[in-house]
Motif scaffolding. Structure first.
Motif, PDB file in Angstrom:
ATOM      1  N   GLY A   1       0.803  -1.217   0.000  1.00 13.07           N
ATOM      2  CA  GLY A   1       0.000   0.000   0.000  1.00 13.07           C
ATOM      3  C   GLY A   1       0.831   1.260   0.000  1.00 13.07           C
ATOM      4  O   GLY A   1       2.042   1.235   0.239  1.00 13.07           O
ATOM      5  N   GLU A   2       0.159   2.368  -0.268  1.00 14.60           N
ATOM      6  CA  GLU A   2       0.825   3.672  -0.285  1.00 14.60           C
ATOM      7  C   GLU A   2       0.667   4.428   1.033  1.00 14.60           C
ATOM      8  O   GLU A   2       1.202   5.516   1.186  1.00 14.60           O
ATOM      9  N   GLY A   3      -0.086   3.872   1.964  1.00 12.45           N
ATOM     10  CA  GLY A   3      -0.245   4.512   3.266  1.00 12.45           C
ATOM     11  C   GLY A   3      -1.303   5.590   3.305  1.00 12.45           C
ATOM     12  O   GLY A   3      -1.248   6.490   4.149  1.00 12.45           O
ATOM     13  N   ASN A   4      -2.293   5.514   2.437  1.00 20.92           N
ATOM     14  CA  ASN A   4      -3.271   6.593   2.324  1.00 20.92           C
ATOM     15  C   ASN A   4      -4.258   6.631   3.482  1.00 20.92           C
ATOM     16  O   ASN A   4      -4.829   5.616   3.866  1.00 20.92           O
TER      17      ASN A   4
ATOM     18  N   GLN B   1       3.508   5.515   6.779  1.00 17.94           N
ATOM     19  CA  GLN B   1       4.252   4.398   6.206  1.00 17.94           C
ATOM     20  C   GLN B   1       3.566   3.134   6.739  1.00 17.94           C
ATOM     21  O   GLN B   1       3.616   2.844   7.942  1.00 17.94           O
ATOM     22  N   PRO B   2       2.883   2.361   5.884  1.00 21.70           N
ATOM     23  CA  PRO B   2       1.974   1.333   6.389  1.00 21.70           C
ATOM     24  C   PRO B   2       2.646   0.202   7.159  1.00 21.70           C
ATOM     25  O   PRO B   2       2.087  -0.290   8.143  1.00 21.70           O
ATOM     26  N   VAL B   3       3.833  -0.214   6.727  1.00 23.62           N
ATOM     27  CA  VAL B   3       4.510  -1.294   7.456  1.00 23.62           C
ATOM     28  C   VAL B   3       4.920  -0.814   8.845  1.00 23.62           C
ATOM     29  O   VAL B   3       4.769  -1.532   9.844  1.00 23.62           O
TER      30      VAL B   3
ATOM     31  N   GLY C   1       3.300  -4.911  -7.063  1.00 22.31           N
ATOM     32  CA  GLY C   1       1.858  -5.081  -7.093  1.00 22.31           C
ATOM     33  C   GLY C   1       1.357  -5.700  -5.811  1.00 22.31           C
ATOM     34  O   GLY C   1       2.125  -6.198  -4.982  1.00 22.31           O
ATOM     35  N   GLY C   2       0.062  -5.666  -5.647  1.00 25.65           N
ATOM     36  CA  GLY C   2      -0.565  -6.257  -4.471  1.00 25.65           C
ATOM     37  C   GLY C   2      -2.047  -6.435  -4.725  1.00 25.65           C
ATOM     38  O   GLY C   2      -2.568  -6.080  -5.790  1.00 25.65           O
TER      39      GLY C   2
END
Length: 395
Positions: free
Chosen positions: A48-51, A157-159, A323-324
């Protein structure tokens, strides 16, 4: 690895939604075990982009959940800082705002209709002309006809965010185990009494299905199938640059792409910078099952669409592509709550590309429902027993 003896709640899935649910349940005093067949935060969350967005949601249940989540994110981060310290709780939160732009005259009317409805629903959004939009983003194409600025759009930052939430669970006495697959439920007297992990049965009072795109698969193994499907997306990452994009910027037709149920490829330009100086370029949506292929034509279309928004990116090298899979429901609403067919089985999934933004609100709703408290956001639209998810169940 030592055997797992028992837990109050087992959360299956250690992505951002599972991590947030585990954090909320542990904050409520429950002993929580989180299991994931892969690495924690290693699948959809890592892609993800962390939106954390309000801008891409029309008025309705999802926007109400998004507004609640946007209020909760800063509170949650403050709690994590207090418990874990600044370093572990640093998730690169940026309240940088978003800019939605119309690239054609016939896009202005629909954009203005959307922003007016969002304002009435409580979103802070400002209508802009071309000059004001280009003043905010100097590298933006001059082909912009109108824009809307959303000051509350943010990014994490999602992680790092998922890792911090799971660290809080551990600090409160819970466990997090990667490389550990839940294979089904233990049922006694018609309700959940445990979860099967490997060859062991771990006693627990509740199980949360937070498996993201694989939530449908786990629901089948649990004996209570729901309709959650994978929807593939791809992202390009440029080499680090000076700050050429200040906000999340996307074309107005992105909102329609998010809301579509098309099987075929949908591409709409989305561009934003990260704290490290790279530029993330999306967005694609495609229902191809769990096919992980990186298709060159999709990547080309992403690159071309980004250059339409920011011509300055034309000769910038792409460092990588990835991708995901987004967890997709046919009615585009998450599923949050207890399964009426299997008391003790709870679902928290189907957020598609909005899981990071909606995670705190989802977790709070789940914890409130589990404690028989009335949630801030009406949970009825997100209930498990709705036709889009399982037609055989009646409310």
């Amino acid at each position: 690895m030592s055997p797992i003896e028992s837990a109050d709640v087992v959360v299956v899935g250690a992505g951002i939604v599972g991590a947030a649910c585990a954090e909320a349940l542990s904050a409520a005093g429950r002993r929580v075990l989180v299991v994931d067949r892969g690495a924690p935060a290693g699948a959809t969350t890592a892609s993800g982009e962390g939106n954390v967005l309000l801008s891409d949601k029309a008025p309705g249940p999802e926007l109400r959940l998004a507004l609640a989540s946007r209020r909760l994110w800063p509170q949650l981060l403050e709690t994590l800082r207090a418990e874990l310290g600044e370093d572990l709780a640093d998730v690169e939160w940026e309240s940088k705002g978003g800019l939605v732009v119309a690239l054609h005259e016939d896009s202005i009317g629909p954009l203005r209709i959307l922003t007016e409805a969002q304002r009435e629903a409580g979103v802070d959004v400002q209508d802009l002309g071309q000059g004001a939009a280009c003043a905010m983003e100097p590298h933006l194409t001059r082909a912009v006809t109108a824009a809307a600025h959303y000051p509350e759009d943010a990014q994490v930052q999602p992680v790092l965010a998922a890792t911090a939430l799971l660290a809080a669970v551990r600090a409160r006495g819970g466990e997090v185990r990667g490389g550990t697959e839940a294979r089904g439920l233990v049922v006694q007297g018609g309700r959940v009494a445990g979860v099967r992990i490997g060859g062991d049965a771990v006693p627990c009072g509740a199980v949360v299905n937070a498996c993201g795109p694989w939530a449908g698969h786990f629901s089948v193994a649990a004996g209570a199938p729901i309709e959650i499907l994978p929807r593939r997306g791809m992202v390009l990452v440029t080499a680090p640059l000076p700050r050429v994009v200040g906000r999340k910027v996307y074309a107005a037709d992105y909102v329609a792409a998010v809301a579509s149920g098309d099987v075929d490829l949908r591409v709409s330009p989305v561009v934003e910078s990260t704290a490290t100086g790279t530029v993330l370029i999306g967005s694609s949506r495609q229902r191809v099952g769990f096919d992980e292929s990186l298709e060159v034509e999709v990547l080309r279309r992403l690159a071309r669409s980004a250059v339409r928004l920011f011509p300055v990116l034309k000769d910038v090298p792409v460092m990588r592509a990835y991708g995901g899979f987004r967890p997709y429901t046919p009615d585009h609403l998450p599923v949050i709550g207890e399964d009426p067919r299997m008391p003790g089985l709870w679902h928290a999934g189907g957020h598609e590309g909005a899981g990071i933004g909606l995670a705190p609100g989802t977790a709070r709703m789940l914890a409130d429902l589990m404690d028989r408290r009335r949630p801030e956001v009406d949970p009825v639209p997100f209930r498990v027993a709705r036709p889009a998810l399982m037609a055989e169940v009646r409310t």
